[in-house]
Design an enzyme around this catalytic site. Structure first.
Site, PDB file in Angstrom:
ATOM      1  N   HIS A 132     -15.879   0.491   1.743  1.00 10.87           N
ATOM      2  CA  HIS A 132     -14.815  -0.277   1.097  1.00 10.87           C
ATOM      3  C   HIS A 132     -14.651  -1.585   1.841  1.00 10.87           C
ATOM      4  CE1 HIS A 132     -11.583  -0.016  -1.897  1.00 10.87           C
ATOM      5  NE2 HIS A 132     -11.015  -0.943  -1.148  1.00 10.87           N
ATOM      6  N   ASP A 173      -1.620   3.634  -6.256  1.00  8.89           N
ATOM      7  CA  ASP A 173      -2.348   2.429  -5.858  1.00  8.89           C
ATOM      8  C   ASP A 173      -2.740   1.609  -7.085  1.00  8.89           C
ATOM      9  OD1 ASP A 173      -3.785   0.607  -4.072  1.00  8.89           O
ATOM     10  OD2 ASP A 173      -5.525   1.373  -5.157  1.00  8.89           O
ATOM     11  N   ARG A 175       0.638  -6.262  -7.134  1.00 16.31           N
ATOM     12  CA  ARG A 175       0.444  -7.099  -5.932  1.00 16.31           C
ATOM     13  C   ARG A 175      -0.433  -8.291  -6.244  1.00 16.31           C
ATOM     14  NH1 ARG A 175      -2.492  -3.538  -2.332  1.00 16.31           N
ATOM     15  NH2 ARG A 175      -2.493  -5.273  -0.877  1.00 16.31           N
ATOM     16  N   SER A 202      -3.409   1.038   0.535  1.00 17.07           N
ATOM     17  CA  SER A 202      -4.163   0.929  -0.713  1.00 17.07           C
ATOM     18  C   SER A 202      -5.594   1.441  -0.512  1.00 17.07           C
ATOM     19  CB  SER A 202      -4.176  -0.544  -1.154  1.00 17.07           C
ATOM     20  OG  SER A 202      -5.156  -0.771  -2.124  1.00 17.07           O
ATOM     21  N   LYS A 261      -6.967   5.616  -1.573  1.00 13.26           N
ATOM     22  CA  LYS A 261      -8.099   5.826  -2.498  1.00 13.26           C
ATOM     23  C   LYS A 261      -9.206   6.612  -1.821  1.00 13.26           C
ATOM     24  CE  LYS A 261      -8.674   1.422  -3.529  1.00 13.26           C
ATOM     25  NZ  LYS A 261      -7.767   0.332  -3.784  1.00 13.26           N
TER      26      LYS A 261
END
Ligand code: URA
Length: 434
Positions: free
Chosen positions: A82, A161, A168, A183, A187
């Protein structure tokens, strides 16, 4: 409990309790807390921060806001990566098929653009038919059968999220350490992978502007990951200038395709090899980083990584002719070359300005319901440290209209600083943390 009291407590610098955080997150998910209160709360968090304890509670509440996957039946190790968000960051499109082609299962749920940073799903939308809305069961089936899935966050996983991310994006509440950490990690926890490589971007084009902040974000995410029994490694990488050359959606997909054919810009190619190597090592496919690097290089050279990507596109319903013939991908009406008006060395090439310009061209969203233009964007022809002659092309701008292209050129000019003396190139990576 009332949502407004929780917002006021955060506004007034109080530490929220686990119960308050859980109440707020479940209200966001069941719709009893409307968007305007969720946005006000996110702004209070951005302005006043959270303690490590609050960030952990927030992450767990978000991870538990939907289902969590257990992948242990599918494979002993499933790896994921990520990025915390950058400009020109199309790394997922290359490293996930690359690593999967080495025989390590990859289960990846990607996101859409956030603020001035791009999102993998928006880039994949350039391929007609490609499904990034797989259900939980489809995600599991595909991972089990093929060892590779690249989709969006399914509706059942970390729904908090999904809702907050969209808010956001358009309420100026992206660049907050607790909101980013929760966030990303909610996930990752819900998605079930047990080895996770985090690409933590640092610089003006990242949400963390300094190495200290990026380090703190990395440490927070690693600690949360460990608490949930995951192996997490973080690499701090530069985002003061865009990664690679292409910035946009279809253009970034094209660059990823070039890289999967063992080409692509040198910095981006190298970045992908480094991230992939760490994934291979963390996922225990190899026992040293050197072996991982050799395996990753071979996956690109041999064409295995490309074949894996192609198979993925077919499996997820995409029209493969668009990646076999990338000239079919969405384009723009106007191509405009912005040229240097002086000789000199590039001292700064602000990634944030480049990202904001891409959004202003239509490559990102200003409001959450906005659709984006997949064909616009730019090619960034220079890097920090390059020596440039007057008349050299700095940017190739892809725009809907001549007026948009001119406005973009004006904006991009504000992101460049010149020097008469040689300038050191920027590093790709700053540190590794685990
Ligand atoms: N990536 C995410 O998934 N969330 C953020 O908040 C930032 C980057």
């Amino acid at each position: 409990m009332r949502a407004v009291d929780i917002i006021i407590r955060k506004r007034d610098h109080f530490q929220l309790t686990k119960e308050e955080i859980k109440f707020f997150i479940s209200g966001v998910v069941d719709g009893s807390i409307p968007d305007y209160q969720a946005s006000a709360w996110a702004m209070a968090v951005l302005l006043n921060g959270m303690t490590d304890q609050e960030t952990t509670e927030l992450t767990l509440a978000m991870a538990e806001s939907g289902e969590t996957l257990d992948l242990s039946e599918i494979a002993p190790i499933v790896v994921d990566k990520h990025s915390t968000g950058g400009v020109g960051d199309k790394v997922t499109l290359v490293v996930t098929p690359l690593v999967a082609s080495c025989g390590l299962p990859v289960g990846k749920m990607s996101g859409r653009g956030l603020g001035f940073s791009g999102g993998t799903l928006d880039k994949l939308d350039s391929i007609p038919g490609y499904r990034s809305d797989l259900s939980k069961q489809e995600f599991l089936d595909q991972l089990k059968e093929f060892g590779f899935v690249l989709t969006g966050q399914s509706a059942d996983l970390a729904p908090a999220d999904r809702i907050l991310y969209k808010l956001r994006d358009v309420t100026g509440t992206v660049d907050s350490l607790p909101l980013i950490a929760s966030s990303v990690m909610s996930k990752k926890i819900a998605g079930g992978a047990n080895a996770i490589v985090l690409d933590v971007k640092v610089g003006n084009g990242a949400f963390m502007k300094t190495i200290e902040d990026a380090r703190k974000l990395a440490e927070t995410m690693i600690a949360i990951g460990k608490l949930s029994g995951r192996k997490v490694e973080a690499l701090l990488s530069d985002m003061n200038q865009p990664l690679g050359v292409a910035v946009g959606n279809a253009v970034e997909l094209r660059e990823a395709i070039d890289t999967l054919h063992d080409g692509g810009p040198a910095d981006f190619h190298e970045h992908c090899l480094v991230i992939a190597s760490h994934m291979l090592l963390l996922g225990k496919k190899v026992s040293t980083l050197d072996e991982a690097r050799a395996m990753a290089e071979d996956a690109l050279k041999s064409g295995r990584a490309w074949e894996e990507f192609r198979a993925l596109v077919i499996r997820q319903g995409g029209d493969v002719s668009f990646i076999d013939h990338p000239e079919k991908l969405p384009g723009a009406a106007v191509t405009y070359e912005m040229k240097a008006e002086r000789d000199g060395f590039i001292a700064e090439l602000r990634a944030q300005t480049v990202g904001e310009t891409a959004v202003s061209l239509g490559a990102g969203r200003a409001k959450k319901e906005d659709s984006i233009d997949l064909g616009v964007g730019m090619y960034v022809r220079v890097k920090v440290g390059d020596q440039v002659k007057k008349g050299d092309v700095l940017f190739t701008i892809l725009a809907k209209s001549e007026a948009d292209a001119q406005a973009a050129a004006k904006r991009l000019a504000t992101g460049i600083q010149w020097s008469d003396k040689p300038v050191e190139p920027l590093p790709l990576f700053y540190a590794t943390k685990s």
